[in-house]
Design an enzyme around this catalytic site. Structure first.
Site, PDB file in Angstrom:
ATOM      1  N   LYS A 276       1.942  -2.483   6.408  1.00  0.00           N
ATOM      2  CA  LYS A 276       2.251  -2.400   4.979  1.00  0.00           C
ATOM      3  C   LYS A 276       3.695  -1.968   4.738  1.00  0.00           C
ATOM      4  O   LYS A 276       4.325  -2.401   3.774  1.00  0.00           O
ATOM      5  CB  LYS A 276       1.280  -1.439   4.297  1.00  0.00           C
ATOM      6  CG  LYS A 276      -0.148  -1.977   4.210  1.00  0.00           C
ATOM      7  CD  LYS A 276      -0.225  -3.292   3.443  1.00  0.00           C
ATOM      8  CE  LYS A 276      -1.668  -3.702   3.159  1.00  0.00           C
ATOM      9  NZ  LYS A 276      -1.758  -4.995   2.435  1.00  0.00           N
TER      10      LYS A 276
ATOM     11  N   TYR B   7      -2.159  -0.318  10.296  1.00  0.00           N
ATOM     12  CA  TYR B   7      -2.192  -0.671   8.877  1.00  0.00           C
ATOM     13  C   TYR B   7      -0.962  -0.127   8.153  1.00  0.00           C
ATOM     14  O   TYR B   7      -0.309  -0.852   7.392  1.00  0.00           O
ATOM     15  CB  TYR B   7      -3.468  -0.121   8.248  1.00  0.00           C
ATOM     16  CG  TYR B   7      -3.666  -0.490   6.798  1.00  0.00           C
ATOM     17  CD1 TYR B   7      -4.205  -1.728   6.456  1.00  0.00           C
ATOM     18  CD2 TYR B   7      -3.331   0.387   5.779  1.00  0.00           C
ATOM     19  CE1 TYR B   7      -4.389  -2.084   5.129  1.00  0.00           C
ATOM     20  CE2 TYR B   7      -3.511   0.046   4.447  1.00  0.00           C
ATOM     21  CZ  TYR B   7      -4.045  -1.181   4.125  1.00  0.00           C
ATOM     22  OH  TYR B   7      -4.221  -1.524   2.805  1.00  0.00           O
TER      23      TYR B   7
ATOM     24  N   SER C 149       0.853  -1.192   0.000  1.00  0.00           N
ATOM     25  CA  SER C 149       0.000   0.000   0.000  1.00  0.00           C
ATOM     26  C   SER C 149       0.882   1.233   0.000  1.00  0.00           C
ATOM     27  O   SER C 149       1.984   1.219   0.565  1.00  0.00           O
ATOM     28  CB  SER C 149      -0.913   0.023   1.238  1.00  0.00           C
ATOM     29  OG  SER C 149      -1.560   1.276   1.364  1.00  0.00           O
TER      30      SER C 149
END
Length: 251
Positions: free
Chosen positions: A163, A159, A146
């Site tokens: 990533k 998150y 991401s």
């Protein structure tokens, strides 16, 4: 005479392959001639409809429920794939979760679950895939990273961290497996309109207007990168990240 697909005869396994980007990639791989194992953890109906769509297209597919954070579950997933298809040419580590919360509201369990799904899951699945691919002396592993692994986002601490770790994992694994003929690369999308992001619709509209392309990405916008990295066209790509993000970041 039918036009040959870029992935004719290849066998792919996609974690989180029943919804969102994973489903789009599963269908795109089938359209290019691959047979697909759709690994899923929630929403069995979506898994069934994805498999049915692949079978209607003329390819083979199976759906296997798996928890990518559990070693025994991952072993059973790869055993089911091997029993049905005999070999593994492509692994897409797509399984993931998102949760928006402030640092002070993030529990240790929240933090550890986020890292487990993205990092432990990619580790366990890649380890199982590599064991099969080494015997074949070839294979492709594509990790779904991401842009938040590069730039972060407020209230997406877990998150963004997971990533970022996956980006490092991709590069290190690429160096380790390349001598065995296994190419490891990643796709780092921007904000994709899958319906799963916890951002409000107003925030998504504002985000889209700030992009050079003035729109959010769709799962279909992502699939060419995944097809490319799974195909022979990417034969000189190793440890690379492709960035379909509408121009938000240009690494």
């Amino acid at each position: 005479m039918a036009k040959a697909g870029k992935l004719d005869g290849r066998k792919a396994l996609i974690t989180g392959g029943n919804t969102g980007i994973g489903r789009a990639v599963a269908l795109a791989y089938a359209a290019e001639g691959a047979d697909v194992t759709v690994a899923w953890h929630a929403d069995p109906k979506a898994a069934e409809t994805t498999v049915a769509a692949i079978v209607r297209s003329g390819r083979q597919a199976i759906a296997v429920r798996a928890d990518v954070t559990d070693e025994a579950s991952v072993a059973a997933l790869f055993a089911a794939h091997r029993k049905r298809f005999g070999r593994l040419d492509i692994l897409v580590n797509n399984a993931g979760i998102q949760k928006s919360q402030k640092l002070e509201k993030t529990t240790l369990a929240d933090w550890e679950r986020m890292l487990a799904v993205h990092l432990r899951g990619a580790f366990l699945c890649s380890r199982a895939a590599a064991a099969l691919m080494r015997r074949q002396k070839q294979g492709r592993i594509v990790n779904v990273c991401s842009q938040l692994g590069y730039i972060g986002r407020a209230e997406y601490l877990g998150y963004s961290t997971a990533k970022a770790g996956l980006i490092g994992f991709t590069r290190a694994l690429a160096k380790e497996l390349a001598p065995a003929g296994i190419l490891v690369n990643g796709v780092a999308p921007g904000l994709v309109d899958t319906g799963f992001d916890p951002l409000s619709n107003a925030a998504k509209r504002a985000h889209a207007q700030a992009l050079p392309l003035k729109r959010l990405g769709t799962p279909a916008d992502m699939t060419p990168a995944f097809v490319f990295l799974a195909s022979d066209e990417s034969r000189y790509f190793c440890g690379q990240l492709l960035h379909p993000n509408g121009g938000e970041i240009m690494p």
